[in-house]
Scaffold this active site. Structure first.
Site, PDB file in Angstrom:
ATOM      1  N   HIS A  13      -7.316  -0.385   4.992  1.00 48.00           N
ATOM      2  CA  HIS A  13      -6.275   0.265   4.162  1.00 48.00           C
ATOM      3  C   HIS A  13      -5.227   0.860   5.095  1.00 48.00           C
ATOM      4  CE1 HIS A  13      -5.071   2.677   0.419  1.00 48.00           C
ATOM      5  NE2 HIS A  13      -4.193   2.996   1.366  1.00 48.00           N
ATOM      6  N   HIS A  15      -0.801   1.523   5.851  1.00 51.11           N
ATOM      7  CA  HIS A  15       0.636   1.446   5.543  1.00 51.11           C
ATOM      8  C   HIS A  15       1.399   1.293   6.854  1.00 51.11           C
ATOM      9  CE1 HIS A  15      -0.005   3.051   1.411  1.00 51.11           C
ATOM     10  NE2 HIS A  15      -1.008   3.687   2.000  1.00 51.11           N
ATOM     11  N   LYS A  99      -3.309  -4.577  -5.207  1.00 47.58           N
ATOM     12  CA  LYS A  99      -3.404  -3.115  -5.195  1.00 47.58           C
ATOM     13  C   LYS A  99      -2.923  -2.525  -6.514  1.00 47.58           C
ATOM     14  CE  LYS A  99      -4.021   1.027  -3.684  1.00 47.58           C
ATOM     15  NZ  LYS A  99      -3.525   1.721  -2.520  1.00 47.58           N
ATOM     16  N   HIS A 136      -5.972   2.818  -6.201  1.00 45.85           N
ATOM     17  CA  HIS A 136      -5.659   4.217  -5.945  1.00 45.85           C
ATOM     18  C   HIS A 136      -6.251   4.973  -7.126  1.00 45.85           C
ATOM     19  CE1 HIS A 136      -3.213   7.536  -4.185  1.00 45.85           C
ATOM     20  NE2 HIS A 136      -3.546   8.036  -5.359  1.00 45.85           N
ATOM     21  N   HIS A 174      -9.718   5.130  -0.223  1.00 42.73           N
ATOM     22  CA  HIS A 174      -9.626   6.500   0.301  1.00 42.73           C
ATOM     23  C   HIS A 174     -10.321   7.539  -0.580  1.00 42.73           C
ATOM     24  CE1 HIS A 174      -6.267   6.331  -2.465  1.00 42.73           C
ATOM     25  NE2 HIS A 174      -5.444   5.765  -1.618  1.00 42.73           N
ATOM     26  N   ASP A 247      -5.852   4.582   5.739  1.00 40.76           N
ATOM     27  CA  ASP A 247      -4.735   5.056   4.922  1.00 40.76           C
ATOM     28  C   ASP A 247      -3.691   5.742   5.791  1.00 40.76           C
ATOM     29  OD1 ASP A 247      -3.173   5.451   2.680  1.00 40.76           O
ATOM     30  OD2 ASP A 247      -4.201   7.275   2.056  1.00 40.76           O
TER      31      ASP A 247
HETATM   32  C1  NCD Z   1       0.605   6.810   1.000  1.00 40.06           C
HETATM   33  C2  NCD Z   1       2.028   6.465   1.429  1.00 40.06           C
HETATM   34  O1  NCD Z   1       2.729   7.319   1.969  1.00 40.06           O
HETATM   35  O2  NCD Z   1       2.425   5.297   1.258  1.00 40.06           O
HETATM   36  N1  NCD Z   1       0.462   8.244   1.038  1.00 40.06           N
HETATM   37  C3  NCD Z   1      -0.676   8.943   1.118  1.00 40.06           C
HETATM   38  O3  NCD Z   1      -0.642  10.176   1.026  1.00 40.06           O
HETATM   39  N2  NCD Z   1      -1.842   8.356   1.297  1.00 40.06           N
HETATM   40  C4  NCD Z   1       0.319   6.238  -0.334  1.00 40.06           C
HETATM   41  C5  NCD Z   1      -1.114   6.320  -0.755  1.00 40.06           C
HETATM   42  O4  NCD Z   1      -1.983   5.617  -0.220  1.00 40.06           O
HETATM   43  O5  NCD Z   1      -1.423   7.139  -1.642  1.00 40.06           O
HETATM   44 ZN    ZN Z   2      -2.657   4.372   1.055  1.00 43.54          ZN
END
Ligand code: NCD
Ligand code: ZN
Length: 345
Positions: A13, A15, A99, A136, A174, A247
């Site tokens: 996971h 970003h 997702k 999520h 998460h 995450d």
């Molecule tokens: C994530 C993001 O900033 O893209 N933020 C977070 O707090 N984890 C999005 C997500 O996974 O909820």
């Molecule tokens: Zn995330």
């Protein structure tokens, strides 16, 4: 010198954003992990195979020479997603999951799903082709306390999904609560969960330690100590339903230190060090390889990585800030130290 050698891990996971930010953060992940499940919450969302393939190319272009890193792409589920989109995704070797963001639940979740019933035929198509659903798991109702949104998601939505889709691989992403840890542990084999390093390391006091700490603000929120302990317990138990997903979610410093700061913690830089600390403190270093390197690929039906990494037990300083494509960013444990570092090369 104490060392620990493991099958190379993967991050299930992650970003990485886009553009200049993408170029700065991808190397941190590629240094430690062979593969990562890439979250599709860009603007506009990565909702089609074509968008996912184009994004994959941009990620690969950011991988430093000599590093071998494979982005595993996901599609963003919207109420416009069709069963045809799912069949195209199933035929594409680079798309590994879909997702599901409840609309408005988190960063760039505005295009998410308002009514689960509207995507039911899409979920049926996913079950037919065994394309995993990544969730999520938070409700968005303003009358539900923000600390309870994950638990209420299980009651209202996840229980129903688990009953309705016994053959659909599902990952509750998460997880932050004992409720989720218990639900997944006791649930069917097609339900698994990822656990972040920050939810294993911190409890909610970290958001208010001597003042407001925006760099510990993420969604789902970090919870009470009893929940952190429940997460450590399942993550370090050797149960294959739980695996590593950082995450890591970079936002520039200014976007977090603001009147309405963004949710997300940048943990990628020292991710393996953080997880190793957690397992070491739980006297469960022998369970780290399963959690970080075996359970994820086994669940996704992918081969485990053939190569290995070595971590050295040696203190390393974490910088006060890092570069996010020309803007400063604050990594988890900025200005502090980690106890482990990956051996280069
Ligand atoms: C994530 C993001 O900033 O893209 N933020 C977070 O707090 N984890 C999005 C997500 O996974 O909820
Ligand atoms: Zn995330």
């Amino acid at each position: 010198m104490q060392t620990l050698t493991l099958t190379r891990p993967d991050d299930w996971h992650l970003h990485v954003r886009d553009g200049a930010m993408l170029a700065s953060v991808v190397p941190d992940t590629a240094r430690q992990f062979a593969r990562a499940i890439i979250m599709p919450n860009l603007k506009p969302p990565v909702a089609t195979v074509d968008l996912a393939l184009a994004y994959r190319k941009r990620i690969l272009a950011a991988v430093p020479e000599g590093m071998n890193f494979q982005p595993l792409m996901t599609l963003y589920l919207t109420e416009q997603t069709t069963p045809d989109d799912i069949h195209r995704a199933a035929d594409c070797p680079h798309v590994h999951a879909v997702k599901y963001y409840p609309a408005g639940a988190t960063t760039n979740a505005a295009s998410g799903v308002r009514e689960l019933d509207r995507v039911w035929p899409v979920l049926e198509a996913m079950q037919d082709v065994r394309l995993p659903l990544l969730m999520h798991g938070e409700v968005t109702d303003s009358d539900i306390d923000v600390f309870d949104r994950e638990a209420v998601f299980i009651e209202r939505h996840l229980s129903r999904l688990v009953d309705a889709f016994p053959e659909l691989p599902m990952v509750l992403e998460h997880i932050t609560t004992k409720d989720s840890a218990d639900f997944v542990r006791e649930g069917p084999a097609n339900l698994a969960a990822t656990v972040t390093a920050h939810h294993l390391l911190l409890n909610r006091n970290a958001m208010f330690e001597g003042g407001l700490r925006p760099h510990h603000y993420c969604l789902p929120l970090i919870k009470r100590e009893q929940h952190r302990q429940a997460l450590v317990q399942v993550a370090t138990s050797g149960n294959p339903k739980f695996f590593l997903g950082t995450d890591s979610a970079p936002h520039p410093r200014g976007a977090k230190e603001s009147d309405c700061g963004c949710a997300g913690i940048y943990s990628a830089r020292n991710a393996m060090a953080f997880y190793t600390e957690v397992f070491e403190d739980a006297v469960a270093l022998d369970k780290l390889e399963g959690f970080a390197s075996h359970h994820g690929p086994d669940f996704y039906g992918l081969p485990r990585n053939p190569d290995r990494i070595t971590l050295v037990r040696e203190e390393e300083a974490v910088p006060d800030q890092v570069d996010f494509g020309g803007e400063p960013g604050v990594p988890l444990r900025a200005g502090g130290k980690v106890r482990w570092r990956p051996l280069e090369g």
